[in-house]
Scaffold this motif. Structure first.
Motif, PDB file in Angstrom:
ATOM      1  N   GLU A  37      17.375   1.080   0.885  1.00 61.27           N
ATOM      2  CA  GLU A  37      16.313   0.305   1.838  1.00 61.27           C
ATOM      3  C   GLU A  37      15.136   1.099   2.027  1.00 61.27           C
ATOM      4  OE1 GLU A  37      16.698  -1.720   6.245  1.00 61.27           O
ATOM      5  OE2 GLU A  37      18.646  -1.561   4.770  1.00 61.27           O
ATOM      6  N   LYS A  38      15.246   2.542   2.120  1.00 59.05           N
ATOM      7  CA  LYS A  38      14.433   3.338   2.660  1.00 59.05           C
ATOM      8  C   LYS A  38      12.986   3.323   1.525  1.00 59.05           C
ATOM      9  CE  LYS A  38      13.471   8.026   3.773  1.00 59.05           C
ATOM     10  NZ  LYS A  38      13.984   9.535   4.178  1.00 59.05           N
ATOM     11  N   GLU A  39      13.877   3.577   0.332  1.00 55.59           N
ATOM     12  CA  GLU A  39      12.856   3.354  -0.758  1.00 55.59           C
ATOM     13  C   GLU A  39      12.203   2.054  -1.056  1.00 55.59           C
ATOM     14  OE1 GLU A  39      15.462   4.076  -4.115  1.00 55.59           O
ATOM     15  OE2 GLU A  39      15.410   6.433  -3.831  1.00 55.59           O
ATOM     16  N   GLN A  40      12.539   0.980  -0.624  1.00 54.24           N
ATOM     17  CA  GLN A  40      11.959  -0.468  -0.588  1.00 54.24           C
ATOM     18  C   GLN A  40      11.070  -0.368   0.408  1.00 54.24           C
ATOM     19  OE1 GLN A  40      15.310  -3.163  -0.149  1.00 54.24           O
ATOM     20  NE2 GLN A  40      15.670  -3.448  -2.436  1.00 54.24           N
ATOM     21  N   MET A  41      11.428   0.207   1.581  1.00 51.61           N
ATOM     22  CA  MET A  41      10.531   0.115   2.721  1.00 51.61           C
ATOM     23  C   MET A  41       9.277   1.062   2.250  1.00 51.61           C
ATOM     24  SD  MET A  41      13.094   0.175   6.049  1.00 51.61           S
ATOM     25  CE  MET A  41      11.530   0.393   7.182  1.00 51.61           C
ATOM     26  N   GLU A  42       9.519   2.114   1.555  1.00 49.68           N
ATOM     27  CA  GLU A  42       8.242   3.076   1.388  1.00 49.68           C
ATOM     28  C   GLU A  42       7.601   2.343   0.472  1.00 49.68           C
ATOM     29  OE1 GLU A  42       5.869   6.220   1.259  1.00 49.68           O
ATOM     30  OE2 GLU A  42       7.109   5.678   2.792  1.00 49.68           O
ATOM     31  N   ARG A  45       5.217  -0.110   2.391  1.00 50.37           N
ATOM     32  CA  ARG A  45       4.264   0.383   2.781  1.00 50.37           C
ATOM     33  C   ARG A  45       3.216   0.950   2.050  1.00 50.37           C
ATOM     34  NH1 ARG A  45       2.228   4.898   3.537  1.00 50.37           N
ATOM     35  NH2 ARG A  45       3.637   6.103   2.210  1.00 50.37           N
ATOM     36  N   LYS A  46       3.637   1.743   0.789  1.00 58.43           N
ATOM     37  CA  LYS A  46       2.440   2.085  -0.048  1.00 58.43           C
ATOM     38  C   LYS A  46       1.818   0.694  -0.788  1.00 58.43           C
ATOM     39  CE  LYS A  46       4.434   6.152  -2.083  1.00 58.43           C
ATOM     40  NZ  LYS A  46       5.123   6.781  -3.054  1.00 58.43           N
ATOM     41  N   ASN A  47       2.498  -0.412  -0.916  1.00 60.49           N
ATOM     42  CA  ASN A  47       1.807  -1.562  -1.324  1.00 60.49           C
ATOM     43  C   ASN A  47       0.774  -2.154  -0.412  1.00 60.49           C
ATOM     44  OD1 ASN A  47       1.346  -3.736  -3.239  1.00 60.49           O
ATOM     45  ND2 ASN A  47       2.795  -4.901  -2.104  1.00 60.49           N
ATOM     46  N   ASN A  48       1.207  -2.146   0.820  1.00 61.62           N
ATOM     47  CA  ASN A  48       0.607  -2.606   2.215  1.00 61.62           C
ATOM     48  C   ASN A  48      -0.651  -1.832   1.996  1.00 61.62           C
ATOM     49  OD1 ASN A  48       2.113  -4.757   2.708  1.00 61.62           O
ATOM     50  ND2 ASN A  48       3.197  -3.736   4.179  1.00 61.62           N
ATOM     51  N   ALA A  49      -0.481  -0.548   2.082  1.00 64.60           N
ATOM     52  CA  ALA A  49      -1.773   0.300   2.086  1.00 64.60           C
ATOM     53  C   ALA A  49      -2.627   0.339   0.916  1.00 64.60           C
ATOM     54  CB  ALA A  49      -1.335   1.967   2.012  1.00 64.60           C
ATOM     55  N   GLU A  50      -2.364  -0.039  -0.210  1.00 63.60           N
ATOM     56  CA  GLU A  50      -3.113  -0.201  -1.475  1.00 63.60           C
ATOM     57  C   GLU A  50      -3.679  -1.534  -1.147  1.00 63.60           C
ATOM     58  OE1 GLU A  50      -0.422  -0.090  -4.796  1.00 63.60           O
ATOM     59  OE2 GLU A  50      -0.166   1.978  -4.712  1.00 63.60           O
ATOM     60  N   GLN A  51      -2.968  -2.498  -0.695  1.00 60.47           N
ATOM     61  CA  GLN A  51      -3.774  -3.751  -0.403  1.00 60.47           C
ATOM     62  C   GLN A  51      -4.694  -3.940   0.746  1.00 60.47           C
ATOM     63  OE1 GLN A  51      -3.499  -6.826  -2.328  1.00 60.47           O
ATOM     64  NE2 GLN A  51      -2.069  -5.410  -3.652  1.00 60.47           N
ATOM     65  N   ALA A  52      -4.684  -2.956   1.618  1.00 59.75           N
ATOM     66  CA  ALA A  52      -5.458  -2.843   2.750  1.00 59.75           C
ATOM     67  C   ALA A  52      -6.802  -1.990   2.107  1.00 59.75           C
ATOM     68  CB  ALA A  52      -4.950  -1.722   4.038  1.00 59.75           C
ATOM     69  N   GLU A  53      -6.371  -1.202   1.185  1.00 58.26           N
ATOM     70  CA  GLU A  53      -7.713  -0.409   0.687  1.00 58.26           C
ATOM     71  C   GLU A  53      -8.480  -1.399  -0.259  1.00 58.26           C
ATOM     72  OE1 GLU A  53     -10.136   2.843  -0.493  1.00 58.26           O
ATOM     73  OE2 GLU A  53      -9.023   2.399   1.419  1.00 58.26           O
ATOM     74  N   LEU A  54      -7.790  -1.939  -1.043  1.00 57.90           N
ATOM     75  CA  LEU A  54      -8.540  -3.023  -1.879  1.00 57.90           C
ATOM     76  C   LEU A  54      -9.713  -4.209  -1.074  1.00 57.90           C
ATOM     77  CD1 LEU A  54      -5.820  -3.977  -4.590  1.00 57.90           C
ATOM     78  CD2 LEU A  54      -7.870  -2.455  -4.818  1.00 57.90           C
ATOM     79  N   ARG A  55      -8.868  -4.567   0.228  1.00 57.50           N
ATOM     80  CA  ARG A  55      -9.694  -5.364   0.947  1.00 57.50           C
ATOM     81  C   ARG A  55     -10.644  -4.675   1.573  1.00 57.50           C
ATOM     82  NH1 ARG A  55      -4.121  -6.922   2.548  1.00 57.50           N
ATOM     83  NH2 ARG A  55      -4.411  -5.739   4.372  1.00 57.50           N
ATOM     84  N   ARG A  56     -10.568  -3.342   2.190  1.00 53.20           N
ATOM     85  CA  ARG A  56     -11.712  -2.552   2.565  1.00 53.20           C
ATOM     86  C   ARG A  56     -12.604  -2.628   1.535  1.00 53.20           C
ATOM     87  NH1 ARG A  56     -14.163   1.751   2.162  1.00 53.20           N
ATOM     88  NH2 ARG A  56     -12.626   2.843   0.532  1.00 53.20           N
ATOM     89  N   ILE A  57     -12.373  -2.022   0.310  1.00 51.36           N
ATOM     90  CA  ILE A  57     -13.382  -1.997  -0.705  1.00 51.36           C
ATOM     91  C   ILE A  57     -13.914  -3.361  -0.979  1.00 51.36           C
ATOM     92  CG2 ILE A  57     -13.554  -1.622  -3.217  1.00 51.36           C
ATOM     93  CD1 ILE A  57     -11.402   0.397  -3.029  1.00 51.36           C
TER      94      ILE A  57
END
Length: 142
Positions: A37-42, A45-57
């Motif tokens: 579960e911790k790995e899935q959450m991580e 979290r990474k996927n959300n951060a990547e998506q946020a960065e793609l949206r920002r770009i």
């Protein structure tokens, strides 16, 4: 009976082995599922951060394109104003020549020609008057 809830639920009961004898398996399963579960959450979290960065770009690119469009539109408007200023100057030259040759060039006409030429200078994007006014407007807007 011991129930583990979550994505991968599990139930342990007294049977051949008592729950107390199954504790090591229960703890191992809890640790394993906690780690999963911790790995899935991580990963999430990474996927959300990547998506946020793609949206920002993407937003930054849209803003750059919009700024480029605005700059081009400004350039085009300046070029059109320049052409119109040339046309107005030519027109005023013709008017002044006609009035001068007709002998009707009085003080009222001189003032009107002066006003018209000053207006064209203000309108012309290449004139110093235009830049001076533009800078004043910018300073006042700030």
């Amino acid at each position: 009976t011991f129930n583990m809830e979550g994505i991968y639920p599990k139930e342990w009961k007294d049977g051949k082995l008592q729950l107390e004898e199954q504790l090591s398996k229960i703890i191992a399963k809890l640790e394993f599922e906690g780690k999963r579960e911790k790995e899935q959450m991580e990963r999430a979290r990474k996927n959300n951060a990547e998506q946020a960065e793609l949206r920002r770009i993407a937003l930054e690119q849209r803003q750059l394109l919009e700024k480029e469009r605005q700059n081009f539109e400004s350039l085009l408007q300046s070029a059109l104003k320049y052409r119109e200023a040339i046309l107005l100057r030519e027109y005023l030259d013709v008017i002044e020549n006609k009035i001068t040759s007709s002998g009707e060039f009085d003080e009222k006409m001189k003032l009107w020609i002066k006003w018209a030429r000053n207006s064209v200078e203000t309108y012309d994007p290449l004139s110093d008057i235009y830049e001076s006014l533009k800078n004043q407007i910018i300073i006042e807007d700030i």
